[in-house]
Design an enzyme around this catalytic site. Sequence first.
Site, PDB file in Angstrom:
ATOM      1  N   ASP A 131       0.787  -1.244   0.000  1.00 21.51           N
ATOM      2  CA  ASP A 131       0.000   0.000   0.000  1.00 21.51           C
ATOM      3  C   ASP A 131       0.817   1.291   0.000  1.00 21.51           C
ATOM      4  O   ASP A 131       0.592   2.193   0.819  1.00 21.51           O
ATOM      5  CB  ASP A 131      -0.952   0.012   1.201  1.00 21.51           C
ATOM      6  CG  ASP A 131      -1.976  -1.108   1.161  1.00 21.51           C
ATOM      7  OD1 ASP A 131      -1.995  -1.874   0.181  1.00 21.51           O
ATOM      8  OD2 ASP A 131      -2.754  -1.225   2.131  1.00 21.51           O
ATOM      9  N   LYS A 143      -7.197  -4.837  -2.889  1.00 20.28           N
ATOM     10  CA  LYS A 143      -7.936  -5.364  -1.744  1.00 20.28           C
ATOM     11  C   LYS A 143      -8.850  -4.280  -1.190  1.00 20.28           C
ATOM     12  O   LYS A 143      -8.657  -3.103  -1.455  1.00 20.28           O
ATOM     13  CB  LYS A 143      -6.975  -5.853  -0.654  1.00 20.28           C
ATOM     14  CG  LYS A 143      -6.008  -4.796  -0.128  1.00 20.28           C
ATOM     15  CD  LYS A 143      -4.971  -5.401   0.800  1.00 20.28           C
ATOM     16  CE  LYS A 143      -4.001  -4.355   1.312  1.00 20.28           C
ATOM     17  NZ  LYS A 143      -4.616  -3.362   2.188  1.00 20.28           N
ATOM     18  N   CYS A 165      -2.052  -3.047   7.864  1.00 19.48           N
ATOM     19  CA  CYS A 165      -2.013  -3.907   6.681  1.00 19.48           C
ATOM     20  C   CYS A 165      -0.763  -4.786   6.627  1.00 19.48           C
ATOM     21  O   CYS A 165      -0.831  -5.944   6.202  1.00 19.48           O
ATOM     22  CB  CYS A 165      -2.160  -3.067   5.419  1.00 19.48           C
ATOM     23  SG  CYS A 165      -3.807  -2.297   5.297  1.00 19.48           S
TER      24      CYS A 165
END
Length: 220
Positions: free
Chosen positions: A19, A117, A162
């Site tokens: 990310d 996601k 995450c």
Amino acid sequence: MIAPEAYVPGSSDVLLVVDIQHDFCPGGALAVPRGDEVISAVNALARHFPHVVLTQDWHPSGHLSFASSHPGARPYETVDVDYGAQILWPDHCVQGTRGAAFRPELDVPHAELVLRKGYHRGIDSYSAFYENDRRTPTGLASYLRERGIRRVFMAGLAFDFCVRFSAEDARRIGFDVVVFDDACRAIDVGGSAAATYEQFQALGIACHPSACVTDAAAQR
């Protein structure tokens, strides 16, 4: 002789870059403090790995995890949803927006997969392996296993969400896991950074600096 703390990535290793997006860096909607500082370390790490996977948070508008989807709620409050407790976040990484895009400084042209996601409107997804119900798979585990990957190295944002959930799930389903904690930054909600280190230790997830990675040529 390779020192025990040195890693020489090979064909059964993958670097999972989590990310590195505008909204998670300074100036973004859900900025991780000093999140942009990891980009140069990630770029340097990736050059040592033959296999790299990028993850990308990719929410639809009105996602369940957004505080704006819960009248009267504020960001960082916790609510109960079907799959358990859910921290509510500012709207972030909305599909097709600049905030959801990778930072332009991220330079990993040989990345073999971009895994999106968080696109199911009714469930959040921290982990690259499972949705937050911890049962619904993303397909990444099967992808890695079919390619002979046995060890997963991780870097990115945020360390205590995450990255943490991805590392825990990878370990739980049988991969060896190493997290480069100097190539991560944490949000640190209610002591979540310290809790991540404690959980990693309990699960046998290694945390090492990115400087411990080298390539085979450097060992000759």
